[in-house]
Design an enzyme around this catalytic site. Sequence first.
Site, PDB file in Angstrom:
ATOM      1  N   GLU A  40     102.948  51.336   0.448  1.00  0.00           N
ATOM      2  CA  GLU A  40     101.783  50.965  -0.343  1.00  0.00           C
ATOM      3  C   GLU A  40     100.754  50.419   0.644  1.00  0.00           C
ATOM      4  OE1 GLU A  40     102.698  48.194  -3.461  1.00  0.00           O
ATOM      5  OE2 GLU A  40     100.616  48.162  -4.131  1.00  0.00           O
ATOM      6  N   ARG A 269     118.068  46.657   2.257  1.00  0.00           N
ATOM      7  CA  ARG A 269     116.876  46.408   3.053  1.00  0.00           C
ATOM      8  C   ARG A 269     117.230  45.577   4.282  1.00  0.00           C
ATOM      9  NH1 ARG A 269     112.712  45.208  -0.012  1.00  0.00           N
ATOM     10  NH2 ARG A 269     111.610  43.838   1.382  1.00  0.00           N
ATOM     11  N   LYS A 279     105.441  41.558   2.501  1.00  0.00           N
ATOM     12  CA  LYS A 279     104.032  41.710   2.874  1.00  0.00           C
ATOM     13  C   LYS A 279     103.177  40.618   2.254  1.00  0.00           C
ATOM     14  CE  LYS A 279     103.978  46.148   1.913  1.00  0.00           C
ATOM     15  NZ  LYS A 279     103.523  47.503   1.602  1.00  0.00           N
TER      16      LYS A 279
HETATM   17  P1  ATP Z   1     107.244  44.334   0.995  1.00  0.00           P
HETATM   18  O1  ATP Z   1     108.362  43.638   0.315  1.00  0.00           O
HETATM   19  O2  ATP Z   1     107.140  44.005   2.441  1.00  0.00           O
HETATM   20  O3  ATP Z   1     105.943  44.231   0.297  1.00  0.00           O
HETATM   21  P2  ATP Z   1     107.440  46.939  -0.125  1.00  0.00           P
HETATM   22  O4  ATP Z   1     108.733  47.566  -0.479  1.00  0.00           O
HETATM   23  O5  ATP Z   1     106.629  46.458  -1.249  1.00  0.00           O
HETATM   24  O6  ATP Z   1     107.707  45.848   0.980  1.00  0.00           O
HETATM   25  P3  ATP Z   1     106.215  49.380   0.565  1.00  0.00           P
HETATM   26  O7  ATP Z   1     104.949  49.615   1.264  1.00  0.00           O
HETATM   27  O8  ATP Z   1     106.333  49.772  -0.858  1.00  0.00           O
HETATM   28  O9  ATP Z   1     106.527  47.858   0.735  1.00  0.00           O
HETATM   29  O10 ATP Z   1     107.417  49.987   1.396  1.00  0.00           O
HETATM   30  C1  ATP Z   1     107.472  51.320   1.813  1.00  0.00           C
HETATM   31  C2  ATP Z   1     108.894  51.694   2.049  1.00  0.00           C
HETATM   32  O11 ATP Z   1     109.496  50.819   2.992  1.00  0.00           O
HETATM   33  C3  ATP Z   1     109.695  51.598   0.778  1.00  0.00           C
HETATM   34  O12 ATP Z   1     110.429  52.788   0.621  1.00  0.00           O
HETATM   35  C4  ATP Z   1     110.587  50.418   0.979  1.00  0.00           C
HETATM   36  O13 ATP Z   1     111.825  50.578   0.354  1.00  0.00           O
HETATM   37  C5  ATP Z   1     110.724  50.344   2.501  1.00  0.00           C
HETATM   38  N1  ATP Z   1     110.949  48.959   2.915  1.00  0.00           N
HETATM   39  C6  ATP Z   1     110.144  47.910   2.708  1.00  0.00           C
HETATM   40  N2  ATP Z   1     110.695  46.779   3.184  1.00  0.00           N
HETATM   41  C7  ATP Z   1     111.895  47.128   3.727  1.00  0.00           C
HETATM   42  C8  ATP Z   1     112.943  46.413   4.386  1.00  0.00           C
HETATM   43  N3  ATP Z   1     112.883  45.097   4.585  1.00  0.00           N
HETATM   44  N4  ATP Z   1     114.021  47.115   4.797  1.00  0.00           N
HETATM   45  C9  ATP Z   1     114.096  48.440   4.615  1.00  0.00           C
HETATM   46  N5  ATP Z   1     113.145  49.173   4.011  1.00  0.00           N
HETATM   47  C10 ATP Z   1     112.053  48.532   3.563  1.00  0.00           C
HETATM   48 MG    MG Z   2     106.731  48.609  -2.717  1.00  0.00          MG
END
Ligand code: ATP
Ligand code: MG
Length: 561
Positions: A40, A269, A279
């Site tokens: 995102e 994760r 984030k």
């Molecule tokens: P955040 O919690 O940092 O906001 P998010 O999942 O909302 O992370 P996205 O931009 O949606 O952020 O993430 C893109 C991809 O990265 C998704 O497929 C998500 O599952 C993966 N991802 C995000 N954080 C992690 C993590 N800590 N470990 C493994 N994969 C991750």
């Molecule tokens: Mg997300």
Amino acid sequence: MTQEAADTETVKTTNFIRNIIDADLAQGKHQRVVTRFPPEPNGYLHIGHAKSICLNFGLAEDYQGDCHLRFDDTNPIKEEAHYIDAIKADVEWLGFEWAGAPRFSSDYFQKFYDSACELIDKGLAYVCFLDAEQTRAYRGTLTEAGQDSPYRDTSPEENRALFERMRKGEFAEGECVLRAKIDMASSFICLRDPALYRVRFAHHHQTGDEWCIYPMYDFAHCISDAIEGVTHSLCTLEFQDNRRLYDWVLEHLDAFNRPDRPHQYEFSRLNLAYTMMSKRRLQQLVNEEIVSGWDDPRMPTLSGLRRRGVTPAAIRDFAERIGISKVDSLTEMAILEAAIRDDLNVVAPRTMGVLDPIKLVIENYPEAQTETLEAPIHPQNDAMGTRRIQFGREVYIDRADFIEQAPNKKWKRLALGKEVRLRNAYVVKAERMDTDADGRVTTVYASYDPETLGQNPADGRKVKGVIHFVEASSAVAAEFREYDRLFQVPEPAREDDFKTVLNPDSLTIRRGFVEPDMASAKPEQAYQFEREGYFCRDNHNGEALVFNKTVGLRDTWSQKA
Ligand code: ATP
Ligand code: MG
């Protein structure tokens, strides 16, 4: 890949996702693997994203399939266009190539809309006017079934008309939503008639003001995967329940209900000790100026790690070391640092820097003379060649490498009356010293033995210690920034207020000297300052010579913990 590259490649450990892919290919369910990385655009990528990137792009590489980069931009309120460029740069920097052009969920807004209409026409979606509070009350709890919305039985025709009016902007934000008609008694809360679309009068960075209704993640994501022909949609464990909704949506849309439709698989994760992976929280550190920006070298972001001298190879190796599983855990920072150290030990050129300088005056060395000596760029790799270092009557050594009185026989550094080798140069013996008013040593006076140049002096004299130095007249002044963990506790995100557990000493600045060649050091390129650790020139400070410490030579995390 060349044979040589294949031979030196890290052996990829298998994991449950590879087993699933192998079975799908064997059964002919898919002929080709298509994965995607769907960030995102609401912040910079962090090391947790790197785990997902390495998994998704790595699988596509290994199975000779495709990995798409897709910006999951369905929420215009939190997203900004400049994040898109930063994300692309980070993925490229990690060394991966997405198939085709970058994609955007917003490319499919019309298809989402059409899909929603299809569900409405099938009597599987309805426009609901319950307000937020009522919706919550109707939803029920983990132990209690929910209640049907009074709008649940509106006819498809009427719902179509209402949905079209939503699209035209005839309803206010929050006034109504489009919901899937699934099961208010489901044990999966996400199946209790989840929202599919909501009203948002927001400008979108890709589609401008074309839309005032936006699809929810759970609705848009599975359809985007299906449109793109993704075969294996990999996400983190918190989406486990949502998989039911993912499947429900695709199974109820004619175009996508096929045996080769995408399937979602969840993995754990990455959680890294003493830092945070959210984030939203990282954004808070930036907004409140607790760090200097998303790329502050203390941040777990890819831009922060890059600014600190970490290489893409080290991050990919780290991802391989931690592996893929379904068990949530907290990964030690020491594992990341070990991967960084193992990489830099092989690739980083050697140089010398004195971080906390005192002067060493070699009284029997001719005044106004200097000489150029040769030293290996890498002691274990002759192919990297040699570098020229300066030597003269006055050199800088580190304060910690001298003591007036050696405390015991094991003392390997300099002390009055003791000998030590200056690395890549001669053996010197400390004779006397000057101190300032506070008793701090300012200058050490020594003599040197001209016969001792080189690593194995002919006289066979045993000198226990080697210390590093920089010749004073040619030395270049530099600033050194050393970083420690940003938080005092392993899981700061668990605190009510993570700001109460910040480490006040996460940044230490020292001023010292480096070899003259380092004046033209390339930003982000890590060097080993011999005996001190790995450093790289900062990529922000223009002409000024600022070095960020990447990592020390030894593991200090396990000792501290
Ligand atoms: P955040 O919690 O940092 O906001 P998010 O999942 O909302 O992370 P996205 O931009 O949606 O952020 O993430 C893109 C991809 O990265 C998704 O497929 C998500 O599952 C993966 N991802 C995000 N954080 C992690 C993590 N800590 N470990 C493994 N994969 C991750
Ligand atoms: Mg997300």
